[in-house]
Design a protein around this motif. Structure first.
Motif, PDB file in Angstrom:
ATOM      1  N   TRP A  96      85.152  17.222  25.377  1.00 44.96           N
ATOM      2  CA  TRP A  96      85.354  17.670  24.417  1.00 44.96           C
ATOM      3  C   TRP A  96      86.487  18.980  24.023  1.00 44.96           C
ATOM      4  O   TRP A  96      86.312  19.193  23.263  1.00 44.96           O
ATOM      5  CB  TRP A  96      84.255  18.562  23.288  1.00 44.96           C
ATOM      6  CG  TRP A  96      83.307  17.371  23.436  1.00 44.96           C
ATOM      7  CD1 TRP A  96      83.237  15.835  22.748  1.00 44.96           C
ATOM      8  CD2 TRP A  96      81.887  17.154  23.837  1.00 44.96           C
ATOM      9  NE1 TRP A  96      82.188  15.347  23.061  1.00 44.96           N
ATOM     10  CE2 TRP A  96      81.489  15.949  23.443  1.00 44.96           C
ATOM     11  CE3 TRP A  96      81.219  18.433  25.842  1.00 44.96           C
ATOM     12  CZ2 TRP A  96      80.055  15.474  24.365  1.00 44.96           C
ATOM     13  CZ3 TRP A  96      79.987  18.085  25.995  1.00 44.96           C
ATOM     14  CH2 TRP A  96      79.449  16.805  25.530  1.00 44.96           C
ATOM     15  N   ASN A  97      87.486  19.266  25.813  1.00 45.88           N
ATOM     16  CA  ASN A  97      88.449  19.733  25.395  1.00 45.88           C
ATOM     17  C   ASN A  97      88.036  21.079  25.532  1.00 45.88           C
ATOM     18  O   ASN A  97      88.527  21.499  24.342  1.00 45.88           O
ATOM     19  CB  ASN A  97      89.593  19.589  25.090  1.00 45.88           C
ATOM     20  CG  ASN A  97      90.919  20.137  25.230  1.00 45.88           C
ATOM     21  OD1 ASN A  97      90.763  20.167  26.241  1.00 45.88           O
ATOM     22  ND2 ASN A  97      91.387  20.463  24.428  1.00 45.88           N
ATOM     23  N   VAL A  98      86.990  21.791  25.936  1.00 43.40           N
ATOM     24  CA  VAL A  98      86.651  22.577  25.111  1.00 43.40           C
ATOM     25  C   VAL A  98      85.940  24.177  26.324  1.00 43.40           C
ATOM     26  O   VAL A  98      84.974  23.453  27.340  1.00 43.40           O
ATOM     27  CB  VAL A  98      85.171  22.997  23.832  1.00 43.40           C
ATOM     28  CG1 VAL A  98      84.754  23.987  23.849  1.00 43.40           C
ATOM     29  CG2 VAL A  98      85.600  21.929  23.054  1.00 43.40           C
ATOM     30  N   LYS A  99      86.306  25.006  26.424  1.00 43.57           N
ATOM     31  CA  LYS A  99      85.783  25.992  27.296  1.00 43.57           C
ATOM     32  C   LYS A  99      85.106  27.269  27.127  1.00 43.57           C
ATOM     33  O   LYS A  99      85.180  28.426  25.597  1.00 43.57           O
ATOM     34  CB  LYS A  99      86.941  26.962  27.950  1.00 43.57           C
ATOM     35  CG  LYS A  99      88.249  26.165  28.849  1.00 43.57           C
ATOM     36  CD  LYS A  99      89.365  26.840  29.301  1.00 43.57           C
ATOM     37  CE  LYS A  99      90.261  27.141  28.452  1.00 43.57           C
ATOM     38  NZ  LYS A  99      92.232  28.143  29.265  1.00 43.57           N
ATOM     39  N   PRO A 100      84.010  27.506  28.028  1.00 41.48           N
ATOM     40  CA  PRO A 100      83.271  28.423  27.516  1.00 41.48           C
ATOM     41  C   PRO A 100      83.101  30.222  28.237  1.00 41.48           C
ATOM     42  O   PRO A 100      84.515  29.878  28.615  1.00 41.48           O
ATOM     43  CB  PRO A 100      81.558  28.943  28.030  1.00 41.48           C
ATOM     44  CG  PRO A 100      82.208  27.768  29.440  1.00 41.48           C
ATOM     45  CD  PRO A 100      83.867  27.168  28.766  1.00 41.48           C
ATOM     46  N   ASP A 101      82.458  31.061  27.326  1.00 41.96           N
ATOM     47  CA  ASP A 101      83.201  32.569  27.248  1.00 41.96           C
ATOM     48  C   ASP A 101      81.736  32.530  28.823  1.00 41.96           C
ATOM     49  O   ASP A 101      82.370  34.041  29.599  1.00 41.96           O
ATOM     50  CB  ASP A 101      82.583  33.413  26.875  1.00 41.96           C
ATOM     51  CG  ASP A 101      83.928  33.050  25.056  1.00 41.96           C
ATOM     52  OD1 ASP A 101      84.879  33.577  25.420  1.00 41.96           O
ATOM     53  OD2 ASP A 101      83.159  32.993  24.223  1.00 41.96           O
ATOM     54  N   ILE A 102      81.349  32.293  29.157  1.00 46.33           N
ATOM     55  CA  ILE A 102      80.004  32.541  29.940  1.00 46.33           C
ATOM     56  C   ILE A 102      80.000  30.708  30.027  1.00 46.33           C
ATOM     57  O   ILE A 102      79.465  29.869  29.396  1.00 46.33           O
ATOM     58  CB  ILE A 102      79.014  33.305  30.030  1.00 46.33           C
ATOM     59  CG1 ILE A 102      79.911  34.511  29.504  1.00 46.33           C
ATOM     60  CG2 ILE A 102      77.858  33.349  30.759  1.00 46.33           C
ATOM     61  CD1 ILE A 102      78.909  35.847  28.842  1.00 46.33           C
ATOM     62  N   LEU A 103      79.375  30.677  31.974  1.00 48.32           N
ATOM     63  CA  LEU A 103      78.953  29.609  32.430  1.00 48.32           C
ATOM     64  C   LEU A 103      77.874  29.604  32.674  1.00 48.32           C
ATOM     65  O   LEU A 103      77.985  30.186  34.088  1.00 48.32           O
ATOM     66  CB  LEU A 103      79.710  28.376  32.950  1.00 48.32           C
ATOM     67  CG  LEU A 103      79.929  27.454  33.879  1.00 48.32           C
ATOM     68  CD1 LEU A 103      79.380  26.380  32.332  1.00 48.32           C
ATOM     69  CD2 LEU A 103      80.437  27.114  35.127  1.00 48.32           C
ATOM     70  N   SER A 104      76.299  28.813  32.972  1.00 47.30           N
ATOM     71  CA  SER A 104      75.409  28.752  33.483  1.00 47.30           C
ATOM     72  C   SER A 104      75.626  27.861  34.099  1.00 47.30           C
ATOM     73  O   SER A 104      75.444  25.972  34.147  1.00 47.30           O
ATOM     74  CB  SER A 104      74.363  29.419  33.587  1.00 47.30           C
ATOM     75  OG  SER A 104      74.246  30.503  32.023  1.00 47.30           O
ATOM     76  N   PHE A 105      75.291  27.555  35.979  1.00 47.32           N
ATOM     77  CA  PHE A 105      75.274  26.293  36.409  1.00 47.32           C
ATOM     78  C   PHE A 105      74.145  26.805  37.417  1.00 47.32           C
ATOM     79  O   PHE A 105      73.545  28.417  37.808  1.00 47.32           O
ATOM     80  CB  PHE A 105      76.405  26.486  36.924  1.00 47.32           C
ATOM     81  CG  PHE A 105      76.332  27.371  38.386  1.00 47.32           C
ATOM     82  CD1 PHE A 105      76.105  27.448  39.716  1.00 47.32           C
ATOM     83  CD2 PHE A 105      77.637  28.471  38.173  1.00 47.32           C
ATOM     84  CE1 PHE A 105      76.823  28.275  40.972  1.00 47.32           C
ATOM     85  CE2 PHE A 105      78.103  29.507  38.808  1.00 47.32           C
ATOM     86  CZ  PHE A 105      77.291  29.832  39.884  1.00 47.32           C
ATOM     87  N   ALA A 106      73.567  25.685  38.324  1.00 50.53           N
ATOM     88  CA  ALA A 106      71.659  26.087  39.523  1.00 50.53           C
ATOM     89  C   ALA A 106      72.105  24.324  39.584  1.00 50.53           C
ATOM     90  O   ALA A 106      72.938  23.733  39.789  1.00 50.53           O
ATOM     91  CB  ALA A 106      70.988  26.519  38.514  1.00 50.53           C
TER      92      ALA A 106
END
Length: 445
Positions: free
Chosen positions: A274-284
């Protein structure tokens, strides 16, 4: 091994307390002895196609010698050392460097954890820290969605929008607010005249911010595709509107990509759709394909710059013993190499279409209300009446058990059966999922 041997192991297993435990659900567990590719082998001779890639995470498949050798070689050299401020190690440096800007432009700093719950907990603490550094200590609340799942620490339990996770651990923690999710099949919010589901669900965020007070809200958290909540894929207009609202009211947007990260949806990370960027990304999860415990958050350059100006008395007092674990980071780096080499996002797009098309043939059954998917994550929603869309968790459980008897592992999530196989799956193995699920449904219909 014999069934008698398996019974002995199950008896010994009673010394272990399992996640989300209840004696009824663990009365006759599968005892897994080994895995290869998409297949699991039990001690009593069953061969099971793992349609869930473990817990959404074994993207590279089971039995990858490259990953085992990487762990062995790194543990011989250096398994662990403290990664607290003042010390570091080469694998964590290399992996952080590899991840800089990998998911989204402008997210160049990584903080490592041991898994997804710790990652989201770290995201909440980082959001609070950021606003205190900005002289706005009153901004501490987190808005999440009903049906969301964000982890199992105390804070992430109450960020989670599934009440069954709350009941035995209350009272609820202060500071978590829930709004309706953008579920196109059964939206539970109010649709105004002319509104799409995406517009209505985004409006709920704006109304919640105004209701709580802009100066009290630190962040909004969302899974791009809701996993445990039933594999909910949002309408295309939803996340662009969410990004606009977060910008308008100075709210940090936390993307919980613990499930969707690293190729699962057909893109490396799902908000790219959706061509959107977050301020914080959580991954695992898929960062190591489950071969080692690793997760983390990435923060925007602006958040990092705000940290850099802190006085000694305002240090970021947060960290885990296993943050930046040398062996886990080495495995993560090798796993990324495999995923890039074997073009996992492309595989997820192509094989995901095959899986989704096959699952859609199940709509001929009277109890299949909806089939949805994006990349290699799909959901089949089970209902007792297609017109009223009445949820049928009991039938869902029957189908789950029947499928397991046919050698197929899925996951029952309320009234939805989830499928999230390893991204290393072949066309023939995708077809095998459809064949075995169809046989299970035939058996219970």
């Amino acid at each position: 091994m014999s069934k008698q041997d398996t019974s002995a192991w199950i008896e010994k297993d009673k010394k272990q307390l399992h996640p989300v435990y209840h004696p009824k659900s663990h009365a006759n567990p599968l005892v897994i002895e080994r895995g290869e590719g998409v297949w699991l082998y039990t001690t009593d001779g069953q061969k099971i196609l793992d349609g869930m890639a473990g817990l959404w995470n074994v993207n590279a498949g089971y039995g990858r010698e490259e990953l085992a050798k990487t762990a062995y070689d790194q543990m011989k050299e250096l398994a662990f050392t403290s990664n607290f401020s003042g010390m570091t190690n080469l694998p964590s440096i290399k992996l952080a460097d590899k991840l800089a800007g990998f998911a989204y432009e402008g997210l160049n700093t990584t903080f490592f954890t041991s898994g997804g719950s710790e990652a989201n907990d770290s995201a909440f603490k980082t959001a609070r820290y950021y606003w205190k550094r900005k002289d706005k200590p009153g901004k501490y609340k987190v808005i999440a969605r009903k049906g969301s799942y964000h982890g199992i620490t105390l804070a992430t339990t109450f960020a989670t929008g599934l009440e069954k996770y709350h009941g035995m651990f209350g009272p609820a923690m202060d500071g978590f607010v829930h709004i309706p999710a953008p579920n196109p099949y059964r939206y539970e919010g109010q649709l105004k005249a002319g509104e799409t589901v995406g517009q209505a669900a985004a409006r709920e965020l704006e109304e919640a911010i105004l209701r709580e007070g802009q100066d009290t809200v630190a962040a909004f958290i969302a899974e791009p595709v809701m996993g445990v909540g039933g594999v909910i894929i949002p309408p295309a207009d939803y996340f662009p509107l969410i990004r606009q609202i977060c910008d308008k009211y100075e709210i940090l947007f936390i993307a919980d990509e613990v499930i969707t990260g690293f190729g699962r949806t057909g893109e490396w990370f799902a908000l790219t759709h959706w061509n959107v960027k977050p301020d914080i990304l959580s991954f695992a999860k898929a960062i190591t394909s489950g071969y080692a415990q690793l997760g983390g958050i990435q923060i925007s350059d602006e958040i990092r710059e705000t940290m850099e100006t802190a006085a000694d008395s305002e240090a970021y007092m947060h960290g885990y013993t296993y943050s930046g674990h040398a062996m886990a980071c080495a495995v993560g780096l090798k796993n990324l190499e495999i995923m890039e080499r074997e073009e996992f996002p492309k595989r997820a797009r192509e094989l995901g279409k095959r899986l989704l098309d096959g699952l859609k043939t199940m709509t001929e059954f009277s109890f299949v209300g909806d089939v949805r998917g994006i990349g290699l994550v799909c959901g089949v929603e089970i209902v007792s009446n297609k017109e009223s869309k009445t949820a049928d968790p009991a039938m869902t459980m029957k189908i789950f058990k029947a499928a397991q008897e046919h050698g197929l592992r899925s996951r029952p999530l309320g009234n939805t059966l989830a499928f999230s196989p390893p991204l290393s799956i072949t066309e023939d193995e995708v077809d095998e999922i459809i064949k075995r699920l169809g046989a299970a449904m035939d058996g219970v219909s």
